[in-house]
Motif scaffolding. Structure first.
Motif: not given
Length: 233
Positions: A59-61, A88-89, A112-116
């Protein structure tokens, strides 16, 4: 125009030399700081083992509007292939590939958010893999972030920029050849293991055939006892 002479001229040249050394030292520190930022800020880089029938996610913000690049390569294991998926988030699939040895995907974050992103080896029943990935977030930081000016770069600053770009190329080449070396070593070790087992098998077969030939030859030259049977009338 006043031109300093004697001791005054000597001190003027000394102070000018010190000022130039200080400016060059400051530029060098900026180059080193930029290299540290490239290593710390811009995403993640990792080599990990992926067991058989397993799935590993990371996971990466990411901030909206940021340009990102996902690059991966299977270093060892099986047919050097793996499944990769990026979401995407909101869970929308941005990238999906099945049984890829290596690939690179670039995108711009729409929110914006955490990508997986996940790597899957679920299609393999007994072979584990070693996977390398590099997830780069954003562009490189400016080499001179505090220099807001319209004038051109000095000769020293231009040289520092060239060194900075050359060092980035060196890092990319080192990573590439390090992966190639690891992959080649894995294949060489696998080939060495197969050759060793094949040699042991040949030795066992040769021993069995030799013993069989000796036994067969001894049977040809061994004395046989004859029995006589009388038939009475």
């Amino acid at each position: 125009m006043f031109i300093p002479t004697g001791p005054l001229r000597f001190y003027s040249e000394a102070w000018l030399s010190i000022f130039r050394m200080y400016r060059s030292f400051r530029v060098l520190l900026q180059v080193l700081w930029a290299q540290l930022l490239c290593g710390w800020v811009l995403g993640s880089e990792l080599t990990f083992e992926l067991p058989d029938n397993a799935k590993q996610c990371f996971y990466e913000d990411v901030i909206v509007g940021t340009k990102c690049t996902l690059e991966f390569q299977v270093v060892t294991g099986g047919h050097y292939d793996v499944d990769c998926r990026l979401e995407d988030p909101d869970g929308t699939t941005l990238y999906k590939e099945m049984k890829k040895q290596y690939d690179s995907f670039t995108f711009t974050a729409a929110k914006n958010g955490t990508f997986k992103f996940c790597f899957s080896n679920e299609f393999s029943t007994f072979t584990h893999k070693t996977v390398y990935f590099d997830f780069q977030v954003g562009d490189d930081p400016p080499l001179f972030p505090n220099e807001n000016r319209v004038t051109a770069l000095t000769q020293c600053e231009s040289a520092c920029v060239s060194i900075h770009e050359a060092l980035k190329s060196v890092i990319d080449y080192q990573t590439h050849f390090r992966l190639r070396e690891a992959q080649g070593r894995s294949r060489a070790e696998d080939l060495n293991t197969r050759v060793a087992f094949w040699s042991i098998g040949e030795a066992i077969i040769l021993l069995v055939v030799s013993i069989s030939q000796v036994v067969l030859l001894r049977s040809f030259f061994s004395d046989r006892k004859t029995t006589t049977t009388r038939v009475g009338s």
